[in-house]
Design an enzyme around this catalytic site. Structure first.
Site, PDB file in Angstrom:
ATOM      1  N   GLY A  82      -9.970  -6.362  20.377  1.00 42.53           N
ATOM      2  CA  GLY A  82      -8.870  -6.290  19.423  1.00 42.53           C
ATOM      3  C   GLY A  82      -8.475  -7.610  18.791  1.00 42.53           C
ATOM      4  CB  SER A  83      -9.960 -10.999  18.548  1.00 43.76           C
ATOM      5  OG  SER A  83     -11.218 -10.800  17.950  1.00 43.76           O
ATOM      6  CG  ASN A  84     -11.885  -8.911  13.732  1.00 39.96           C
ATOM      7  OD1 ASN A  84     -11.818  -9.685  12.786  1.00 39.96           O
ATOM      8  ND2 ASN A  84     -12.924  -8.882  14.554  1.00 39.96           N
ATOM      9  CG  HIS A  97     -22.201  -5.976  10.752  1.00 35.61           C
ATOM     10  ND1 HIS A  97     -22.485  -5.099  11.787  1.00 35.61           N
ATOM     11  CD2 HIS A  97     -23.282  -6.780  10.622  1.00 35.61           C
ATOM     12  CE1 HIS A  97     -23.692  -5.362  12.247  1.00 35.61           C
ATOM     13  NE2 HIS A  97     -24.199  -6.373  11.563  1.00 35.61           N
ATOM     14  CB  THR A 148     -21.919   4.022   2.291  1.00 30.94           C
ATOM     15  OG1 THR A 148     -22.810   3.081   2.912  1.00 30.94           O
ATOM     16  CG2 THR A 148     -21.208   3.344   1.129  1.00 30.94           C
ATOM     17  CD  GLU A 150     -16.125 -10.920  13.449  1.00 25.87           C
ATOM     18  OE1 GLU A 150     -15.367  -9.973  13.668  1.00 25.87           O
ATOM     19  OE2 GLU A 150     -17.194 -11.080  14.071  1.00 25.87           O
TER      20      GLU A 150
HETATM   21  C1  GAR Z   1     -16.354  -8.163  16.104  1.00 23.31           C
HETATM   22  O1  GAR Z   1     -17.269  -9.229  16.224  1.00 23.31           O
HETATM   23  C2  GAR Z   1     -16.791  -7.223  15.005  1.00 23.31           C
HETATM   24  O2  GAR Z   1     -17.385  -7.890  13.926  1.00 23.31           O
HETATM   25  C3  GAR Z   1     -17.788  -6.375  15.756  1.00 23.31           C
HETATM   26  O3  GAR Z   1     -17.217  -6.159  17.011  1.00 23.31           O
HETATM   27  C4  GAR Z   1     -16.394  -7.276  17.344  1.00 23.31           C
HETATM   28  C5  GAR Z   1     -15.022  -6.754  17.707  1.00 23.31           C
HETATM   29  O4  GAR Z   1     -14.216  -7.763  18.235  1.00 23.31           O
HETATM   30  N1  GAR Z   1     -18.040  -5.148  15.080  1.00 23.31           N
HETATM   31  C6  GAR Z   1     -19.225  -4.551  15.085  1.00 23.31           C
HETATM   32  O5  GAR Z   1     -20.180  -4.989  15.674  1.00 23.31           O
HETATM   33  C7  GAR Z   1     -19.272  -3.253  14.304  1.00 23.31           C
HETATM   34  N2  GAR Z   1     -20.631  -2.824  14.168  1.00 23.31           N
HETATM   35  P1  GAR Z   1     -12.648  -7.554  18.358  1.00 23.31           P
HETATM   36  O6  GAR Z   1     -12.435  -6.260  19.141  1.00 23.31           O
HETATM   37  O7  GAR Z   1     -12.187  -8.740  19.147  1.00 23.31           O
HETATM   38  O8  GAR Z   1     -12.052  -7.490  16.990  1.00 23.31           O
END
Ligand code: GAR
Length: 213
Positions: A12-14, A109, A141, A174
């Protein structure tokens, strides 16, 4: 006020970077719900810290994939979102889900698409020997990781990088580009044209695209 639903599966950092975004502080958009498919995901605590309601739909508790997919679609629709944000959501969405939210569904991504779609992107970047790596925010998509690109962030790949050092550097970008993409979307500054995305130069405030020849 635009309504955002965020789907997560993990840390959940994003999600946290988005919840700190200026567009939310300015009251132009609100994250009305976080939906998570893994009950143990750390991102659930982040949502709670920001007092965002969380729905957990544990995909392992469904006897068939399509039943989970239907439950996810029904629950997401119930919030009537203007934007659905995939923030580390690690399941492939169903065709009906993608069709329902087409043009309102974005993903981040961890690679410079179209390089390294799918999983294990940092290992693939190191193995391939690319000198630049990064992350991409794109519209979703029906095909995996190929939707129109909204914004990319780039980082160098350094000689002694490991997967985790490279991942940490990518996470930094990100957390910058996802709030930026959402801000553009909420301000209706994104224009989808022939499958590509541009930031409307008449309305954007951040940078101008070079004039087309
Ligand atoms: C992030 O690096 C995101 O780009 C990736 O998962 C991680 C989630 O981190 N997403 C994918 O690989 C989607 N195919 P987070 O939970 O700390 O945000």
């Amino acid at each position: 006020m635009k309504k955002i639903v965020i789907l997560i599966s993990g840390r959940g950092s994003n999600l946290e970077a988005i919840l700190q975004a200026n567009i939310l502080k300015a009251g132009q958009a609100q994250v009305v719900q976080v939906i998570c498919n893994r009950p143990e995901a750390l991102g659930i605590d982040i949502a709670k810290k920001y007092q965002i309601p969380v729905t957990i739909i544990d995909h392992t508790s469904f006897s068939a994939r399509n039943l989970y997919d239907e439950a996810l679609l029904e629950k997401t629709l119930s919030f009537a979102p203007d934007l659905v944000v995939l923030a580390g959501y690690m399941r492939i969405l169903s065709g009906p889900f993608v069709s329902q939210f087409f043009g309102k569904l974005i993903n981040i991504h961890p690679s410079l698409l179209p390089s390294f779609p799918g999983l294990n992107t940092h290992a693939a970047a190191l193995k391939t020997g690319v000198k630049w790596h990064g992350a991409t925010v794109h519209f979703v998509t029906k095909d995996l990781d190929v939707g129109p690109i909204i914004i990319q962030g780039i980082v160098p790949v350094l000689p002694n990088d490991t997967e985790s050092s490279l991942a940490a550097r990518v996470f930094e970008v990100e957390h910058q580009i996802y709030p930026q993409a959402i801000e553009w979307y909420i301000r209706e500054q994104l224009v989808l044209e022939l499958g590509n995305v541009r930031v409307d130069p008449a309305r954007q405030q951040f940078f101008m695209l070079p004039p087309t020849p």
